[in-house]
Design a protein around this motif. Structure first.
Motif, PDB file in Angstrom:
ATOM      1  N   GLY A  15       0.730  -1.311   0.031  1.00 28.57           N
ATOM      2  CA  GLY A  15      -0.026  -0.160   0.059  1.00 28.57           C
ATOM      3  C   GLY A  15       0.794   1.275  -0.004  1.00 28.57           C
ATOM      4  O   GLY A  15       0.291   2.290  -0.235  1.00 28.57           O
ATOM      5  N   GLY A  16       2.074   1.241   0.299  1.00 26.70           N
ATOM      6  CA  GLY A  16       3.100   2.458   0.229  1.00 26.70           C
ATOM      7  C   GLY A  16       3.483   2.781  -0.988  1.00 26.70           C
ATOM      8  O   GLY A  16       3.371   2.105  -2.163  1.00 26.70           O
ATOM      9  N   PRO A  17       4.248   3.931  -1.088  1.00 21.01           N
ATOM     10  CA  PRO A  17       5.054   4.167  -2.324  1.00 21.01           C
ATOM     11  C   PRO A  17       6.192   3.279  -2.605  1.00 21.01           C
ATOM     12  O   PRO A  17       6.847   2.740  -1.642  1.00 21.01           O
ATOM     13  N   VAL A  18       6.607   3.195  -3.866  1.00 18.64           N
ATOM     14  CA  VAL A  18       7.794   2.406  -4.262  1.00 18.64           C
ATOM     15  C   VAL A  18       8.662   3.041  -5.124  1.00 18.64           C
ATOM     16  O   VAL A  18       8.150   3.790  -6.127  1.00 18.64           O
ATOM     17  N   LEU A  19      10.051   3.008  -4.983  1.00 20.37           N
ATOM     18  CA  LEU A  19      10.688   3.785  -5.780  1.00 20.37           C
ATOM     19  C   LEU A  19      11.509   2.638  -6.414  1.00 20.37           C
ATOM     20  O   LEU A  19      12.117   1.755  -5.930  1.00 20.37           O
ATOM     21  N   LEU A  20      11.547   2.356  -8.018  1.00 19.09           N
ATOM     22  CA  LEU A  20      12.233   1.667  -8.662  1.00 19.09           C
ATOM     23  C   LEU A  20      13.153   1.983  -9.668  1.00 19.09           C
ATOM     24  O   LEU A  20      12.980   2.840 -10.335  1.00 19.09           O
ATOM     25  N   ILE A  21      14.481   1.541  -9.320  1.00 16.06           N
ATOM     26  CA  ILE A  21      15.867   2.010  -9.962  1.00 16.06           C
ATOM     27  C   ILE A  21      16.369   0.940 -10.734  1.00 16.06           C
ATOM     28  O   ILE A  21      16.359  -0.151 -10.265  1.00 16.06           O
ATOM     29  N   LEU A  22      16.524   1.368 -12.334  1.00 10.92           N
ATOM     30  CA  LEU A  22      16.832   0.287 -13.063  1.00 10.92           C
ATOM     31  C   LEU A  22      18.047   0.614 -13.841  1.00 10.92           C
ATOM     32  O   LEU A  22      18.015   2.089 -14.192  1.00 10.92           O
ATOM     33  N   SER A  23      19.021  -0.022 -13.913  1.00 13.25           N
ATOM     34  CA  SER A  23      20.264   0.425 -14.679  1.00 13.25           C
ATOM     35  C   SER A  23      20.095  -0.132 -16.351  1.00 13.25           C
ATOM     36  O   SER A  23      19.441  -1.183 -16.537  1.00 13.25           O
ATOM     37  N   GLY A  24      20.685   0.709 -16.945  1.00 19.37           N
ATOM     38  CA  GLY A  24      20.316   0.269 -18.403  1.00 19.37           C
ATOM     39  C   GLY A  24      21.226  -0.781 -19.085  1.00 19.37           C
ATOM     40  O   GLY A  24      20.973  -1.416 -20.018  1.00 19.37           O
ATOM     41  N   ASP A  25      22.386  -0.795 -18.376  1.00 21.62           N
ATOM     42  CA  ASP A  25      23.710  -1.779 -18.977  1.00 21.62           C
ATOM     43  C   ASP A  25      23.510  -3.038 -17.960  1.00 21.62           C
ATOM     44  O   ASP A  25      24.449  -3.273 -17.203  1.00 21.62           O
ATOM     45  N   ASP A  26      22.366  -3.701 -17.800  1.00 24.92           N
ATOM     46  CA  ASP A  26      22.507  -4.700 -16.718  1.00 24.92           C
ATOM     47  C   ASP A  26      21.406  -5.879 -17.299  1.00 24.92           C
ATOM     48  O   ASP A  26      20.143  -5.272 -17.401  1.00 24.92           O
ATOM     49  N   TYR A  27      21.799  -6.837 -17.479  1.00 19.24           N
ATOM     50  CA  TYR A  27      20.945  -8.054 -17.740  1.00 19.24           C
ATOM     51  C   TYR A  27      19.635  -8.248 -16.885  1.00 19.24           C
ATOM     52  O   TYR A  27      18.629  -8.712 -16.818  1.00 19.24           O
ATOM     53  N   VAL A  28      20.306  -8.051 -15.283  1.00 15.72           N
ATOM     54  CA  VAL A  28      19.132  -8.393 -14.401  1.00 15.72           C
ATOM     55  C   VAL A  28      17.988  -7.405 -14.424  1.00 15.72           C
ATOM     56  O   VAL A  28      16.951  -7.897 -14.372  1.00 15.72           O
ATOM     57  N   ALA A  29      18.428  -6.033 -14.729  1.00 11.14           N
ATOM     58  CA  ALA A  29      17.250  -5.076 -14.911  1.00 11.14           C
ATOM     59  C   ALA A  29      16.311  -5.369 -16.158  1.00 11.14           C
ATOM     60  O   ALA A  29      15.115  -5.256 -16.268  1.00 11.14           O
ATOM     61  N   LYS A  30      17.188  -5.887 -17.210  1.00  8.67           N
ATOM     62  CA  LYS A  30      16.493  -6.408 -18.579  1.00  8.67           C
ATOM     63  C   LYS A  30      15.484  -7.381 -18.372  1.00  8.67           C
ATOM     64  O   LYS A  30      14.414  -7.575 -18.788  1.00  8.67           O
ATOM     65  N   GLU A  31      15.787  -8.424 -17.531  1.00  2.84           N
ATOM     66  CA  GLU A  31      15.008  -9.492 -17.144  1.00  2.84           C
ATOM     67  C   GLU A  31      13.796  -9.054 -16.495  1.00  2.84           C
ATOM     68  O   GLU A  31      12.688  -9.528 -16.673  1.00  2.84           O
ATOM     69  N   PHE A  32      13.770  -8.274 -15.420  1.00  2.00           N
ATOM     70  CA  PHE A  32      13.002  -7.614 -14.764  1.00  2.00           C
ATOM     71  C   PHE A  32      11.650  -7.067 -15.491  1.00  2.00           C
ATOM     72  O   PHE A  32      10.628  -7.269 -15.282  1.00  2.00           O
ATOM     73  N   LEU A  33      12.330  -6.009 -16.381  1.00  2.00           N
ATOM     74  CA  LEU A  33      11.359  -5.521 -17.497  1.00  2.00           C
ATOM     75  C   LEU A  33      10.683  -6.424 -18.378  1.00  2.00           C
ATOM     76  O   LEU A  33       9.470  -6.376 -18.685  1.00  2.00           O
TER      77      LEU A  33
END
Length: 303
Positions: free
Chosen positions: A230-248
């Motif tokens: 129920g609270g606010p969420v800050l999502l920080i994603l790196s552009g040069d990162d397979y982990v972030a790409k897999e999350f997207l």
């Protein structure tokens, strides 16, 4: 001789009991003599450290983040959970640290009774641990989440990310085809590409679940945690990162559990297009520090 400027933070070591084992944490508090007088009243950041790491983090990123937050008026506790760093007990996987997170909040509140609300901050599988905690415990003290490059990896998701973001890009490059036609791209590379293509087509449902209690795959539990929080969420994603790409990719193709999560109310997404997985440069690290401090101070101002 000019006097040295007064420090904007002060570090304290905390020993926290967790089911009979001792956790070790470092609490960075704002000093009382801050220049601008800005301090959060009852909220702090619990920095969960992903494995295999201990509370300092790679290139001391968690030490620096905790102190930067304290200097901005936001207290920050970073812990070694059981089996890591200086903590006692058997080593745990990221989906087994619910008790450690709860014990850290309990111990922090005993040391600082004014603390009422906590923001969970995690990078990689620590971000996953934060979402799993939110899903399983529904702890009312957790008021916000800061999630950096959350981990949703399976063998299939990694293969899909590699095919989409590496191999297909290579197939678009004229230099690749020149090497192929000249014989400089060997059969082994071609077999590797074909193997990744086959693996990327495997059904995600076939990946093993590593969840505890809730027997669904851990990524579905994460999605539930994000959707129900129920609270606010800050999502920080790196552009040069397979982990972030897999999350997207998971947010787009992960089925009903993940559908629409990036558009949920209260989620703020920040992309660092050139950053690597751990925000290893001073500029990337400082950007993350500013984003986090502004996020938490905004929560304090809104209360």
């Amino acid at each position: 001789m000019n006097a040295l400027p007064a420090p904007l933070h002060r570090d304290h070591v905390l020993r926290i009991d967790c089911a009979g084992d001792a956790l070790v944490g470092v609490l960075s508090d704002p000093t009382a003599d801050r220049v601008d007088g800005t301090r959060t009243a009852d909220i702090g950041v619990l920095l969960i450290v992903g494995g295999p790491q201990y509370r300092a983090g790679s290139h001391r990123q968690f030490t620096l983040l905790g102190r930067a937050l304290a200097a901005a008026g936001v207290p920050c506790l970073r812990i070694d959970y059981r089996g890591m760093g200086d903590a006692h007990g058997d080593r745990r996987a990221f989906d087994e640290v619910d008790d450690d997170i709860a014990a850290a909040i309990d111990g922090w509140q005993r040391e600082r009774p004014a603390l009422r609300r906590v923001v969970l901050w995690g990078l990689c599988d620590a971000a996953s641990a934060a979402l799993l905690y939110a899903h399983r415990r529904r702890d009312a003290r957790v008021a916000g989440l800061c999630l950096a490059n959350p981990w949703v990896r399976t063998d299939t998701s990694l293969a899909r990310a590699q095919v989409k973001h590496y191999y297909l890009e290579r197939l678009r490059q004229p230099a690749f085809w020149r090497k192929l036609l000249s014989g400089r791209v060997g059969l082994a590379a071609a077999r590797e590409l074909l193997g990744k293509l086959a693996q990327s087509r495997a059904p995600t449902a076939g990946d093993a679940s590593i969840g505890r209690g809730d027997r669904r795959h851990y990524t579905e539990q994460m999605a539930d945690g994000l959707r129900a929080f129920g609270g606010p969420v800050l999502l920080i994603l790196s552009g040069d990162d397979y982990v972030a790409k897999e999350f997207l990719d998971r947010c787009r193709d992960g089925g009903p559990a993940w559908r629409g999560l990036l558009a949920r109310p209260g989620l703020r997404r920040e992309d660092l297009p050139d950053a690597d997985h751990t925000f290893s440069s001073a500029a990337w690290r400082a950007h993350v520090e500013r984003l986090t401090a502004a996020f938490v101070r905004g929560m304090a101002a809104a209360s």
